[in-house]
Structures are given as structure tokens and as C-alpha cells.
Enzyme design. Sequence first.
Site: not given
Length: 181
Positions: A79, A81, A112
Site C-alpha cells: 500500500h 502509505e 495502514c
Amino acid sequence: MNPRRPPNPYRLRRTAHPATDAAPTPTDAAMMRAALDLARSAADAGEVPVGAIVYETSTGKVLAQAANTRANAREPHGHAEFLAIRDACNAIGDWRLNHCTLIVTLEPCIMCAGLIINARVGRLVYSADDPKAGAVRSLYRLLEDPRLNHRITPIRGVLAHESSELLREFFRARRRTPQRG
């Protein structure tokens, strides 16, 4: 014997964020535009279009930036982030990012959001809500849970229309194209 206890090295000082932290800054908007460019690059590579940037809040210095890589790298933690936080920590040589702002084009998921808490990110600014997996406001409010020792009040909706449209178009195109098994 000294009746005073020694200081607890694990106790974090709570820092009050001024009310102005509840509104996006011009730097936040500029960084979101850059994160949207990263998201477009991810879409061009066949990834879900999400981009993220970590910058020092006081100086605007970018520490790290990333786009989703999960599909192409075949890594569940790919991902944007997650990658940006990891790279920012490596850039400063510390796991604490309390002096930083995380910009991301889509509301963070549970994984996240947990990383944001554990990295002690100082500010979070995100664009589009994620009604299917959002762990900041849509499904859960992990970052503001009073049971945790680090809490963040997120700033949401910065360039939300642009981010939402990018995601909608990506998935619309994906539904039109047959996927390989």
C-alpha cells in the site's frame, strides 16, 4: 529509599495539536496534488491508483513518497502509505514520525491505520473516503480511539472529487477489460 518512581521510558508525552491542525494547509493541498500524480502512475502500471507522501510538517521537506505496488510486487503490504511510512522512517533513521504529515489519496485501511499509529505520525491528510475498507472514518475510527496512546484527528476530503474520479475510472476500465486468472 526514594519514594519517587523513576520515569517510565515507554510513556509518551501527549502533544496538543492546535485547532488550526483541523484544516488543510496550502502545503497539504500541494502535496495532495503530487500524491495524485503518484496515484495516476500507479494506475498506468495496473495498480489501484493510490499515492502517498510523508513530509516534515514544519519545513515541507518530502521524506518519502510511494504509490501502490501490491499487485505487481505480489506483496499484501504494498500500500502506498505503508511504503511511504517505511521509507520516511529509513530516511530519518527513526521509527517515530510525530513531526511529519502523511498525505494519502485514499482513506487508509486497517493495516495502514495501525502503522500510522505505531509510527506516531503527527498528522494525516487524506482525499477520498473508502466505504469498503476505510479504518479512519468510514468503517472504523482507529486513529481517534481513546484506548490508544497515540491519536490523530485526520483531515479528510482534500481534492476528494479528483481522487474519487480517478478511482472510479480505474475500476470502470478494469471491469471492461477481461482479467487474467
